[in-house]
Design a protein around this motif. Structure first.
Motif, short mmCIF file in Angstrom:
data_model
loop_
_atom_site.label_atom_id
_atom_site.label_comp_id
_atom_site.label_asym_id
_atom_site.label_seq_id
_atom_site.Cartn_x
_atom_site.Cartn_y
_atom_site.Cartn_z
N ARG A 16 47.03 4.04 -52.73
CA ARG A 16 47.12 3.80 -54.18
C ARG A 16 47.95 4.89 -54.87
O ARG A 16 48.76 4.59 -55.75
N ARG A 31 56.82 -5.80 -54.49
CA ARG A 31 56.65 -6.03 -53.05
C ARG A 31 57.18 -4.85 -52.23
O ARG A 31 56.53 -4.37 -51.31
N LEU A 34 54.91 -1.89 -52.54
CA LEU A 34 53.75 -2.07 -51.65
C LEU A 34 54.11 -1.67 -50.22
O LEU A 34 53.33 -0.99 -49.54
N HIS A 35 55.26 -2.11 -49.78
CA HIS A 35 55.70 -1.79 -48.42
C HIS A 35 55.95 -0.29 -48.25
O HIS A 35 55.64 0.26 -47.19
N SER A 38 52.56 1.29 -47.96
CA SER A 38 51.98 0.92 -46.67
C SER A 38 52.65 1.68 -45.53
O SER A 38 51.99 2.17 -44.61
N ASN A 83 43.74 -4.09 -46.65
CA ASN A 83 44.89 -3.98 -47.54
C ASN A 83 45.86 -5.14 -47.37
O ASN A 83 46.29 -5.75 -48.36
N TYR A 86 44.34 -8.35 -48.67
CA TYR A 86 44.35 -8.39 -50.14
C TYR A 86 45.74 -8.72 -50.66
O TYR A 86 45.90 -9.51 -51.59
N TYR A 87 46.76 -8.13 -50.07
CA TYR A 87 48.15 -8.36 -50.49
C TYR A 87 48.85 -9.34 -49.55
O TYR A 87 50.04 -9.19 -49.27
N HIS A 88 48.13 -10.33 -49.07
CA HIS A 88 48.64 -11.24 -48.04
C HIS A 88 49.93 -11.96 -48.44
O HIS A 88 50.71 -12.33 -47.57
N LYS A 89 50.20 -12.11 -49.71
CA LYS A 89 51.44 -12.78 -50.12
C LYS A 89 52.67 -11.91 -49.90
O LYS A 89 53.79 -12.39 -49.91
N HIS A 90 52.45 -10.62 -49.69
CA HIS A 90 53.55 -9.67 -49.54
C HIS A 90 53.72 -9.14 -48.12
O HIS A 90 54.64 -8.37 -47.87
N TRP A 93 50.67 -10.95 -42.54
CA TRP A 93 49.34 -10.41 -42.30
C TRP A 93 48.69 -10.87 -40.99
O TRP A 93 47.96 -10.09 -40.36
#
Length: 161
Positions: A16, A31, A34-35, A38, A83, A86-90, A93
Motif C-alpha cells: 500500500r 494498473r 498496481l504492478h 506488486s 492481493n 482482490y485486484y483480479h481485473k489487473h 491471477w
C-alpha cells in the motif's frame, strides 16, 4: 499460521505504501502502479530468498535460517494470493494462485519433515531473476526498449535464467 498472517499484513502495508507513492509521483495508469507496487514487494521477497539461500549454501549449518525464511515465504504467498485475487481485473491471477498454493504447501511439508533444505535453497536462489525481469518491464513501460540499459538488462536476465 499466525506468524504467516503477520508477515502477510507487513507485506500488505509495504504494498500500500509503494502504491501510494507510485500513484503520487508517477504518470503511470492505476494498473501499472498496481504492478509496480506488486513487483517491488516481490523483489523484497526475492531479495530475502536469495540472501537466505546464499547464506545457507555457503554455510549449510544455517538450517534454522532457511526454515525461518520459508515461514516468511508462506506469509508472502498469503499476501500475494489475497492481493491478486482482490485486484483480479489487473493481474493474471489464476496461474499465480496455483503457483502460490503449491509453494505454500511444499514449504509447509518441508518444514514438517525438516528435510531437503539444500534443495529449497537452490530453488529459491532462482528468485534472483525477478530483478532483471521486473526492471525490464519497467523499462518497457518507460519506452526505453532501444537503450543500452535495456539490452544489458535483457542479457543479464538470459544469463541468470
Amino acid at each position: 499460521m499466525n506468524l504467516e498472517i503477520s508477515i502477510a499484513a507487513t507485506y500488505f502495508l509495504l504494498f500500500r505504501l509503494i502504491l501510494i507513492i507510485s500513484q503520487k509521483y508517477s504518470k503511470f495508469t492505476f494498473r501499472d502502479n498496481l504492478h509496480i507496487a506488486s513487483k517491488v514487494t516481490s523483489c523484497i521477497n526475492a531479495g530475502l530468498a536469495v540472501g537466505t539461500s546464499c547464506i545457507y549454501l555457503l554455510d549449510n549449518t544455517q538450517t534454522k535460517q532457511i526454515a525461518n525464511y520459508l515461514t516468511i515465504l508462506r506469509g508472502y504467498t498469503v499476501f500475494d494470493s489475497i492481493n491478486i485475487t482482490y485486484y483480479h481485473k489487473h493481474f493474471d491471477w489464476a496461474p499465480t494462485i496455483i503457483h502460490h498454493l503449491s509453494l505454500f504447501c511444499l514449504t509447509r511439508i518441508n518444514m514438517n519433515i525438516k528435510r531437503y533444505p539444500y534443495y529449497a535453497a537452490r530453488g529459491l536462489i532462482a528468485e534472483i531473476t525477478n530483478f532483471p525481469l521486473y526492471f525490464g518491464w519497467f523499462l518497457i513501460k518507460k519506452k526505453k526498449i532501444k537503450t543500452k540499459l535495456f539490452k544489458i538488462n535483457a542479457f543479464l536476465l538470459v544469463l541468470l535464467f
